[in-house]
Enzyme design. Structure first.
Site, PDB file in Angstrom:
ATOM      1  CD  GLN A   1      -3.089   0.879   0.568  1.00 41.94           C
ATOM      2  OE1 GLN A   1      -3.660  -0.185   0.573  1.00 41.94           O
ATOM      3  NE2 GLN A   1      -3.518   1.896  -0.132  1.00 41.94           N
ATOM      4  CG  PHE A   2       1.932   3.508  -3.681  1.00 42.86           C
ATOM      5  CD1 PHE A   2       1.919   4.870  -3.916  1.00 42.86           C
ATOM      6  CD2 PHE A   2       1.059   2.693  -4.380  1.00 42.86           C
ATOM      7  CE1 PHE A   2       1.046   5.414  -4.845  1.00 42.86           C
ATOM      8  CE2 PHE A   2       0.193   3.220  -5.311  1.00 42.86           C
ATOM      9  CZ  PHE A   2       0.171   4.588  -5.547  1.00 42.86           C
ATOM     10  CB  THR A   3      -1.840   5.383  -0.904  1.00 44.82           C
ATOM     11  OG1 THR A   3      -2.505   4.295  -0.280  1.00 44.82           O
ATOM     12  CG2 THR A   3      -1.950   5.271  -2.417  1.00 44.82           C
TER      13      THR A   3
END
Length: 150
Positions: A78-80
């Site tokens: 989950q890069f966000t």
């Protein structure tokens, strides 16, 4: 590494309408990786998560860990989680690692969780457009950042 941990009654990950992972009681772990992360962060975070006492005991008190309840886990990249919203209304993801660094650490984290739990864990598909379905139990949601080890 930054993780959002959700205690779930069930969770699943689907990619292109194909079921990739599915669990019953356990944890859905969303994981964000930044360039400053290392194998030390992987080990510390995995140990912290599998021993986190957020499952109810026989008296209804959050006293049991994922290990104690023999729960399952799904790990989803989950890069966000490393979004910066300081300027304007469009988040910046500059702090999030590029795949060349993030993929090996993501895979290392999955392997470490499996080693610590002594069982296979589910996972998402790195970089894919995933549909994550969950039934948050409690709700219990905890955020842990290895750069802020409180």
């Amino acid at each position: 590494m930054r993780a959002v941990i959700q205690r779930v009654s069930k969770a699943s990950v689907t990619v292109n309408k194909d079921l990739v992972s599915e669990i019953a009681t356990g944890l859905l772990i969303l994981i964000g990786i930044e360039d400053a992360d290392s194998v030390d962060d992987v080990k510390w975070l995995s140990n912290k998560i599998v021993n986190l006492r957020i499952f109810n005991d026989e008296d209804g008190v959050m006293n049991n860990s994922l290990l104690a309840v023999n729960g399952d886990a799904i790990v989803v990249s989950q890069f966000t989680l490393h979004a910066s919203t300081k300027k304007g209304n469009r988040p910046s993801y500059l702090k999030a690692s590029k795949p060349a660094l993030a993929v090996p650490l993501y895979e290392s984290f999955i392997a470490q969780i499996e080693q610590d739990l002594k069982k296979k864990v589910g996972n998402g598909v790195f970089g894919a457009d995933m549909k994550v379905d969950l039934l948050n139990d409690g709700p219990v949601t905890i955020i842990i950042d290895t750069k802020n080890r409180e």
